[in-house]
Design a protein around this motif. Structure first.
Motif, PDB file in Angstrom:
ATOM      1  N   ASP A 187       0.927  -1.149  -0.085  1.00 51.25           N
ATOM      2  CA  ASP A 187      -0.099  -0.022   0.137  1.00 51.25           C
ATOM      3  C   ASP A 187       0.805   1.302   0.206  1.00 51.25           C
ATOM      4  O   ASP A 187       1.921   1.307   0.812  1.00 51.25           O
ATOM      5  CB  ASP A 187      -0.862   0.114   1.159  1.00 51.25           C
ATOM      6  CG  ASP A 187      -1.877   1.089   1.316  1.00 51.25           C
ATOM      7  OD1 ASP A 187      -1.556   2.060   0.468  1.00 51.25           O
ATOM      8  OD2 ASP A 187      -2.455   1.183   2.416  1.00 51.25           O
ATOM      9  N   ALA A 188       0.689   2.281  -1.035  1.00 50.32           N
ATOM     10  CA  ALA A 188       1.271   3.315  -1.017  1.00 50.32           C
ATOM     11  C   ALA A 188       1.460   4.444   0.296  1.00 50.32           C
ATOM     12  O   ALA A 188       2.531   4.888   0.604  1.00 50.32           O
ATOM     13  CB  ALA A 188       1.021   4.323  -2.318  1.00 50.32           C
ATOM     14  N   SER A 189       0.327   4.249   1.020  1.00 53.08           N
ATOM     15  CA  SER A 189       0.459   5.038   2.266  1.00 53.08           C
ATOM     16  C   SER A 189       1.345   4.450   3.176  1.00 53.08           C
ATOM     17  O   SER A 189       2.110   5.029   4.162  1.00 53.08           O
ATOM     18  CB  SER A 189      -1.108   5.344   3.010  1.00 53.08           C
ATOM     19  OG  SER A 189      -1.504   4.037   3.129  1.00 53.08           O
ATOM     20  N   ALA A 190       1.147   3.064   3.158  1.00 47.54           N
ATOM     21  CA  ALA A 190       2.171   2.364   4.292  1.00 47.54           C
ATOM     22  C   ALA A 190       3.815   2.700   4.009  1.00 47.54           C
ATOM     23  O   ALA A 190       4.417   2.486   4.870  1.00 47.54           O
ATOM     24  CB  ALA A 190       2.125   0.951   4.069  1.00 47.54           C
ATOM     25  N   ALA A 191       4.000   2.979   2.943  1.00 45.06           N
ATOM     26  CA  ALA A 191       5.399   3.484   2.140  1.00 45.06           C
ATOM     27  C   ALA A 191       5.732   4.711   2.897  1.00 45.06           C
ATOM     28  O   ALA A 191       7.010   5.323   2.466  1.00 45.06           O
ATOM     29  CB  ALA A 191       5.690   3.097   0.906  1.00 45.06           C
ATOM     30  N   LEU A 192       4.904   5.533   3.292  1.00 49.59           N
ATOM     31  CA  LEU A 192       5.027   7.091   3.670  1.00 49.59           C
ATOM     32  C   LEU A 192       5.363   7.035   5.087  1.00 49.59           C
ATOM     33  O   LEU A 192       4.864   6.523   6.003  1.00 49.59           O
ATOM     34  CB  LEU A 192       3.965   7.871   3.341  1.00 49.59           C
ATOM     35  CG  LEU A 192       3.524   7.842   2.090  1.00 49.59           C
ATOM     36  CD1 LEU A 192       2.345   8.791   1.680  1.00 49.59           C
ATOM     37  CD2 LEU A 192       4.642   8.595   1.079  1.00 49.59           C
ATOM     38  N   LEU A 193       6.721   7.857   5.593  1.00 51.23           N
ATOM     39  CA  LEU A 193       6.752   8.066   6.965  1.00 51.23           C
ATOM     40  C   LEU A 193       7.237   9.503   7.136  1.00 51.23           C
ATOM     41  O   LEU A 193       8.019   9.916   6.261  1.00 51.23           O
ATOM     42  CB  LEU A 193       7.966   7.126   7.333  1.00 51.23           C
ATOM     43  CG  LEU A 193       8.575   7.482   8.737  1.00 51.23           C
ATOM     44  CD1 LEU A 193       7.641   7.045   9.786  1.00 51.23           C
ATOM     45  CD2 LEU A 193       9.784   6.598   8.632  1.00 51.23           C
ATOM     46  N   VAL A 194       6.675  10.288   8.091  1.00 59.06           N
ATOM     47  CA  VAL A 194       7.027  11.439   8.488  1.00 59.06           C
ATOM     48  C   VAL A 194       7.677  11.438   9.577  1.00 59.06           C
ATOM     49  O   VAL A 194       7.464  10.940  10.636  1.00 59.06           O
ATOM     50  CB  VAL A 194       5.824  12.566   8.542  1.00 59.06           C
ATOM     51  CG1 VAL A 194       6.403  14.049   9.297  1.00 59.06           C
ATOM     52  CG2 VAL A 194       5.209  12.732   7.110  1.00 59.06           C
ATOM     53  N   ARG A 195       8.926  11.827   9.792  1.00 55.67           N
ATOM     54  CA  ARG A 195       9.661  11.842  10.864  1.00 55.67           C
ATOM     55  C   ARG A 195      10.648  13.299  10.895  1.00 55.67           C
ATOM     56  O   ARG A 195      10.625  14.089  10.247  1.00 55.67           O
ATOM     57  CB  ARG A 195      10.693  10.700  10.830  1.00 55.67           C
ATOM     58  CG  ARG A 195      11.714  10.733   9.833  1.00 55.67           C
ATOM     59  CD  ARG A 195      12.703   9.427   9.964  1.00 55.67           C
ATOM     60  NE  ARG A 195      13.543   9.592   8.794  1.00 55.67           N
ATOM     61  CZ  ARG A 195      14.756  10.438   8.641  1.00 55.67           C
ATOM     62  NH1 ARG A 195      15.081  11.211   9.354  1.00 55.67           N
ATOM     63  NH2 ARG A 195      15.608  10.109   7.728  1.00 55.67           N
ATOM     64  N   ALA A 196      11.311  13.225  12.416  1.00 57.42           N
ATOM     65  CA  ALA A 196      12.128  14.326  12.460  1.00 57.42           C
ATOM     66  C   ALA A 196      13.233  14.329  11.645  1.00 57.42           C
ATOM     67  O   ALA A 196      13.819  13.409  11.272  1.00 57.42           O
ATOM     68  CB  ALA A 196      12.645  14.545  14.136  1.00 57.42           C
ATOM     69  N   MET A 197      13.605  15.675  11.093  1.00 55.67           N
ATOM     70  CA  MET A 197      14.889  15.850  10.223  1.00 55.67           C
ATOM     71  C   MET A 197      16.223  15.491  11.348  1.00 55.67           C
ATOM     72  O   MET A 197      16.210  16.132  12.369  1.00 55.67           O
ATOM     73  CB  MET A 197      14.829  17.263   9.776  1.00 55.67           C
ATOM     74  CG  MET A 197      16.219  17.145   8.622  1.00 55.67           C
ATOM     75  SD  MET A 197      16.173  19.077   8.045  1.00 55.67           S
ATOM     76  CE  MET A 197      14.502  19.220   7.132  1.00 55.67           C
ATOM     77  N   ARG A 198      17.081  14.970  10.536  1.00 59.73           N
ATOM     78  CA  ARG A 198      18.425  14.409  11.351  1.00 59.73           C
ATOM     79  C   ARG A 198      19.569  15.090  10.555  1.00 59.73           C
ATOM     80  O   ARG A 198      19.606  15.408   9.405  1.00 59.73           O
ATOM     81  CB  ARG A 198      18.595  13.018  11.745  1.00 59.73           C
ATOM     82  CG  ARG A 198      17.618  12.464  12.354  1.00 59.73           C
ATOM     83  CD  ARG A 198      17.837  11.025  12.393  1.00 59.73           C
ATOM     84  NE  ARG A 198      18.049  10.197  11.369  1.00 59.73           N
ATOM     85  CZ  ARG A 198      17.199   9.388  10.801  1.00 59.73           C
ATOM     86  NH1 ARG A 198      16.240   8.765  11.448  1.00 59.73           N
ATOM     87  NH2 ARG A 198      17.782   8.689   9.741  1.00 59.73           N
ATOM     88  N   ALA A 199      20.754  15.413  11.269  1.00 63.67           N
ATOM     89  CA  ALA A 199      21.935  15.993  10.758  1.00 63.67           C
ATOM     90  C   ALA A 199      22.192  15.066   9.336  1.00 63.67           C
ATOM     91  O   ALA A 199      22.897  15.389   8.365  1.00 63.67           O
ATOM     92  CB  ALA A 199      22.964  15.969  11.595  1.00 63.67           C
TER      93      ALA A 199
END
Length: 171
Positions: free
Chosen positions: A2-14
């Motif tokens: 599922d395309a939505s399962a392949a999406l992740l929003v997370r904190a930006m890191r260095a």
């Protein structure tokens, strides 16, 4: 998958910096491209208000912001001036790689930022719309407004083209 399962929003890191720069270069004209050193300093100044969106394990979009006060903006290529008594989340840079267009990453990052702002008690979100993006921001509920005074108008003038200062109430 599922395309939505392949999406992740997370904190930006260095360690996302190279990917963020690649997205930026794919999205912006030469006048808007900001250095990796500046982006790293901004992330260090406001580590809790930068996010990336991954699709299929790769960073395809990012959103960089910082705690601010209503009516104030960052000049293009300027340092983030994090407000100790913030009442607004300033969104400085949202970029989605053209190859990820249509996945909804931009609106998803914006909603994520609003949730963070609401938890922090900030009542507004502000930004400068560039590169004909006013329509996108209006669809997210933002409206054109005036910066707070001549100093902020001068900061707005650092952006080339038709740049518009915009605000959205969050509560």
């Amino acid at each position: 998958m599922d395309a939505s399962a392949a999406l992740l929003v997370r904190a930006m890191r260095a360690d996302d910096l190279d990917a963020v720069l690649a997205v930026q270069l794919a999205c912006y004209g030469a006048g808007f491209v900001e250095s990796g050193e500046l982006i790293a300093r901004r992330l260090a100044a406001a580590p809790h208000t930068g996010w990336v969106a991954e699709h299929m394990g790769h960073v395809r979009a990012y959103l960089a912001g910082y705690p601010s006060v209503m009516g104030k903006l960052t000049p293009l290529h300027g340092e983030f001036e994090v407000a100790a008594a913030a009442d607004a989340l300033y969104l400085h840079d949202l970029a989605v790689h053209p190859d990820a267009s249509g996945l909804g990453l931009g609106p998803r990052l914006v909603r994520h930022a609003w949730a963070h702002a609401a938890q922090a008690g900030w009542r507004h979100s502000t930004l400068v719309s560039v590169q004909s993006s006013v329509g996108f921001w209006e669809r997210q509920g933002y409206a054109a407004t005036q910066p707070a005074g001549p100093g902020q108008l001068a900061r707005l003038a650092t952006y080339p083209g038709d740049s518009v200062f915009m605000m959205r109430r969050l509560d």
